[in-house]
Design a protein around this motif. Structure first.
Motif, PDB file in Angstrom:
ATOM      1  N   GLY A  91      19.093  79.581  67.641  1.00  0.00           N
ATOM      2  CA  GLY A  91      18.861  80.692  68.559  1.00  0.00           C
ATOM      3  C   GLY A  91      19.815  81.852  68.301  1.00  0.00           C
ATOM      4  O   GLY A  91      19.427  83.025  68.396  1.00  0.00           O
ATOM      5  N   ASN A 116      18.597  83.552  65.170  1.00  0.00           N
ATOM      6  CA  ASN A 116      17.364  84.273  65.471  1.00  0.00           C
ATOM      7  C   ASN A 116      17.653  85.594  66.186  1.00  0.00           C
ATOM      8  O   ASN A 116      17.024  86.618  65.896  1.00  0.00           O
ATOM      9  CB  ASN A 116      16.458  83.391  66.333  1.00  0.00           C
ATOM     10  N   SER A 155      11.830  87.870  64.503  1.00  0.00           N
ATOM     11  CA  SER A 155      12.187  86.802  65.431  1.00  0.00           C
ATOM     12  C   SER A 155      11.203  85.652  65.300  1.00  0.00           C
ATOM     13  O   SER A 155      10.003  85.825  65.505  1.00  0.00           O
ATOM     14  CB  SER A 155      12.182  87.337  66.877  1.00  0.00           C
ATOM     15  N   ILE A 178      12.070  81.592  66.182  1.00  0.00           N
ATOM     16  CA  ILE A 178      13.054  80.545  66.435  1.00  0.00           C
ATOM     17  C   ILE A 178      12.761  79.276  65.650  1.00  0.00           C
ATOM     18  O   ILE A 178      13.674  78.577  65.203  1.00  0.00           O
ATOM     19  CB  ILE A 178      13.135  80.245  67.955  1.00  0.00           C
ATOM     20  N   TRP A 219      14.505  71.999  72.420  1.00  0.00           N
ATOM     21  CA  TRP A 219      14.010  73.213  73.071  1.00  0.00           C
ATOM     22  C   TRP A 219      13.749  72.992  74.559  1.00  0.00           C
ATOM     23  O   TRP A 219      13.696  73.947  75.327  1.00  0.00           O
ATOM     24  CB  TRP A 219      12.737  73.707  72.367  1.00  0.00           C
TER      25      TRP A 219
END
Length: 360
Positions: free
Chosen positions: A87, A90, A100, A102, A300
């Motif tokens: 993250g 990213n 972008s 992830i 996640w």
């Protein structure tokens, strides 16, 4: 540098005030420092890793139990911290190039860590030495930046509130202790690398001071930003707390690489050693398997706002198993073995400790 302390701090909003959180973190990290010194004695004296140390108390067969119990939270943290690191990268890509994705960064970041794990952790020691100084500096900047930016909200929500010194306070203390409790078991993997002239007090100072500063800043920044904005995701916390674009980019890059060093030391080596011992695998195979298993932890899901409470419950749950194992190792080494081990027996799979402990 365990990025999970951000989430723990965020989860204390509405429970503790700023002073109580500071004290809870300090107690937790100091206790961990003392615990690491005691359980690291065997590794420091005899140069043995955790998997060999456990044979004294559990035998060759029984040592698989603490090994597996230690491995589960390591693999979960590996996945969680990899997602945080991805993250960070990213966000850097989005800030600098407008790209972008992830998932691309997560898969690539995970493959990078698997590759570095295969090579071992000594080769990136220089990165830790450089990164640790910069990260602490960035966290100090963030701390005061957060106070300047959200001073009124922090005063209203975290300073001028009563909080509690009761059971929730001690529960928070156990959280900040528990996030490092995995290290209490396999500390011999690290203490065996120390020079022989490093005494007990210096060991406590080394262990506590390597944990306390980053934990204090990260835990309290997480608490303050979440208390002011309701944000829980550590990367979003960083992006909202740092106004300087250049400093944000550099900090995020080092945060990503800090996850690499933390993962390899704390979350790859111990379960890889366990898989080697239990299934007779080579280190490279074990390290790759640990990295692939981390994908299956669904990290996640752990960074979502609703997951802070679940992550805290997870820490309390695995700590409840690690604590008794730690106690058994301490009692065995100090009270039963009187700090004297027979290395020949510890390395003999057909000897008297094949299935259980041997008498004094």
């Amino acid at each position: 540098m365990s990025i999970g302390t951000f989430t723990i701090g965020s989860g204390l909003v509405g429970t503790l005030n700023l002073l109580q959180t500071f004290v809870a973190i300090t107690i937790g990290c100091t206790v961990i420092g003392v615990a690491l010194m005691f359980n690291g004695k065997a590794g420091h004296k005899y140069g043995i890793p955790f998997m060999v140390q456990t044979r004294s108390a559990f035998g060759f067969t029984g040592s698989r139990i603490p090994a597996l119990v230690r491995s589960v939270p390591a693999i979960v943290w590996f996945g969680f911290q990899s997602w945080i690191g991805a993250g960070a990268l990213n966000l850097v890509s989005e800030t600098m190039f407008g790209f972008s994705n992830i998932w691309v960064f997560f898969i690539g970041f995970q493959l990078l860590q698997i590759g570095l794990s295969v090579l071992g952790f000594h080769g990136i020691k220089w990165l830790e030495n450089i990164g640790s100084v910069f990260i602490i500096g960035a966290l100090i900047y963030m701390f005061f930046s957060v106070i300047n930016k959200y001073g009124d909200q922090i005063s209203a929500n975290l300073i001028n509130v009563e909080g509690t010194w009761g059971a929730p306070f001690w529960g928070a203390t156990m959280l900040f202790l528990g996030i490092y409790s995995t290290m209490m078991l396999n500390v011999s993997d690290y203490s065996r690398e120390l020079r022989k002239d490093v005494g007990p007090l210096r060991q406590v100072a080394i262990y506590a001071n390597s944990i306390l500063p980053a934990t204090l800043f990260m835990g309290m920044i997480g608490l303050m930003v979440s208390g002011a904005t309701g944000e829980v995701d550590p990367i979003k916390v960083f992006s909202s707390a740092v106004d300087n674009k250049f400093l944000l980019i550099v900090t995020l890059v080092f945060i990503a690489f800090a996850q690499v060093t933390t993962n390899i030391l704390n979350n790859v080596v111990p379960p890889a050693y366990a898989l080697m011992d239990i299934f007779k695998l080579k280190f490279k195979t074990s390290a790759v398997l640990v990295g692939l298993l981390a994908f299956a932890t669904f990290p996640w899901e752990l960074v979502k706002d609703r997951s802070a409470a679940g992550l805290n419950l997870f820490i309390r749950t695995y700590s409840a198993f690690l604590g008794p194992i730690f106690a058994i190792l301490i009692v065995d080494y100090f009270f039963i073995r009187k700090q004297t081990l027979n290395l020949e027996k510890l390395y003999d799979p057909e000897g008297p400790i094949r299935a259980s402990i041997w008498p004094r």
